[in-house]
Design an enzyme around this catalytic site. Structure first.
Site, mmCIF file in Angstrom:
data_model
loop_
_atom_site.group_PDB
_atom_site.id
_atom_site.type_symbol
_atom_site.label_atom_id
_atom_site.label_comp_id
_atom_site.label_asym_id
_atom_site.label_seq_id
_atom_site.Cartn_x
_atom_site.Cartn_y
_atom_site.Cartn_z
ATOM 1 C CD GLU A 196 7.688 7.489 38.603
ATOM 2 O OE1 GLU A 196 8.328 6.488 38.250
ATOM 3 O OE2 GLU A 196 6.462 7.468 38.848
ATOM 4 C CG ASP A 207 11.894 0.366 36.473
ATOM 5 O OD1 ASP A 207 11.124 -0.574 36.684
ATOM 6 O OD2 ASP A 207 12.614 0.885 37.345
#
Lengths: 278, 278
Positions: free
Chosen positions: A110, A159
């Site tokens: 991330e 995602d």
């Protein structure tokens, strides 16, 4: 944010011709990271929500729908998923779902650490109390990370947020090519591919890229009330054939996902598959 | 209606804690009837829409989803539907779908003639060019009409607006009791029963009423992008058992409805059926 009478409303502005406004109870967290503005607020209808640059990403009410569908579908399509890569997914909801399987290792890449720390602490309905030793957090650019992995992962989950700003490159075929290289030969790649109703061009482009790269590609959908129009798409691809097993699936305590929903999710309503597939 | 910069926006106000705003191209029609304010506008994302008292009822983009599901499900569950009653449904979309079957007679009881004339002329995407000799329009109060019918109909469809103001009584058990009397012994009653996500009390109350009145009752759903949260529910009941036929269904040129969707629509996601059934 706007005060109307004595109420605070979050008014989403960037969805084009449709604006959704949420009545808020309270701003829980609001801070600017290097990458974006990160906010967690408590709303009347959806409970706590993560808001990035003014756009609602996930909520306590229905975050599970998206996260269950982006995780359990590829993991149950794979025969023996052991090593999983998640690109994005800073709310930790996908990682939480992935760890319900008997995987050995999860890499979560991330770009924005602030999203992870805020969600872990303040959005437990989505992130869970994720402290699983199998999950490694890597705070880095997913695009750079993808370039350096090879034949390593059983399942890769992208995602991402909307294809604007930093996330834009996460919708390019070059990126998927790197991810394909990062997959083992029987590995499966899945990515969120926006609303098939309001952004059919993106869903179609993603599906076309997957068809070009992979021998096997398909699109499935979920209904996520938070996202305008409800319908949300995921695109999935693999070098090897994949099929839903005939055996019953183990119960992982999911609230939306089950085997019937999984089967049905590949049957897009005709008026949507028209927009994407033909 | 509000002017923001140089754009006109329809801002729905009565949905409580969630407000949806639609960017409009043009107001096509705007008039007050005895019962409500009737407007037809052209919007950017949804095309033309019918707006009653400021609330979007149906749109060119997705009106077919709701109308196909409220019509074809009960009609295909009935072995030989010949005589059909529609209460409400002023946009004519349900009547249009019903006439795709080989029915003999359709009674459409709508309280507000202005809705019918406006939609027939200005919302053809929903109403079709409905001029079928089998359809009789009766401009009257559905509640009064229901009291005077007995053992007459094969299928009754209640296509009402939200349970506020004049439509409120269309959600009461007394009304359903009259409709039950108006059905033949193997007749089927269906009514729209609001969002199982945001108004689960109404869906549950409707389902409970049907369970009390009918030997056989169930809930099914559709995904209608126009309605906040997407999920929309329908409640269905009959004095006789009903089941989906094993035979393939004839193709009626539907864009959302098909046999798989019909079967799946009775399998509500767990987190929704929890709110309604238990």
């Amino acid at each position: 944010m706007q005060k109307i009478d004595s109420d605070y409303w979050l008014i989403e502005q960037d969805r084009g011709n449709l604006t959704v406004s949420y009545r808020l109870k309270e701003i829980i967290f609001s801070e600017k990271s290097t990458f974006q503005h990160v906010m967690i607020a408590d709303s009347y209808d959806f409970g706590r929500m993560l808001i990035l640059d003014g756009v609602v990403q996930t909520t306590a009410l229905d975050g599970h729908i998206y996260n269950e569908m982006i995780s359990h579908v590829p993991l149950f399509l794979h025969k023996n998923p052991e090593k999983v890569l998640i690109i994005g997914g800073g709310d930790c909801g996908a990682a939480k779902e992935v760890t319900k399987h008997s995987v050995k290792e999860v890499h979560m890449v991330e770009i924005d650490e602030l999203v992870v720390t805020a969600c872990s602490k303040l959005l437990p309905e989505v992130s869970g109390n994720l402290s699983d030793p199998r999950v490694s957090f890597i705070f880095a650019d997913g695009i750079e990370f993808a370039k350096n992995a090879e034949l390593e992962y059983d399942v890769i989950i992208v995602d991402s947020s909307d294809p604007e700003g930093p996330a834009e490159q996460l919708f390019e075929i070059e990126f998927y090519q790197h991810l394909k290289n990062a997959l083992k030969d029987d590995g499966i790649l899945v990515c969120q591919s926006q609303s098939p109703l309001f952004q059919p061009n993106i869903t179609r482009k993603t599906f076309n890229s997957f068809q070009e790269l992979f021998a096997y590609a398909d699109v499935y959908y979920a209904v996520v009330p938070t996202y305008p129009g409800g319908f949300w798409s995921f695109t999935i691809g693999s070098k090897s054939p994949f099929a839903i097993s005939n055996d019953p699936l183990p119960d992982l305590g999911t609230k939306y996902f089950n085997k019937e929903i999984m089967i049905n999710s590949f049957q897009l309503p005709e008026f949507l598959s028209e927009k994407i597939k033909y």
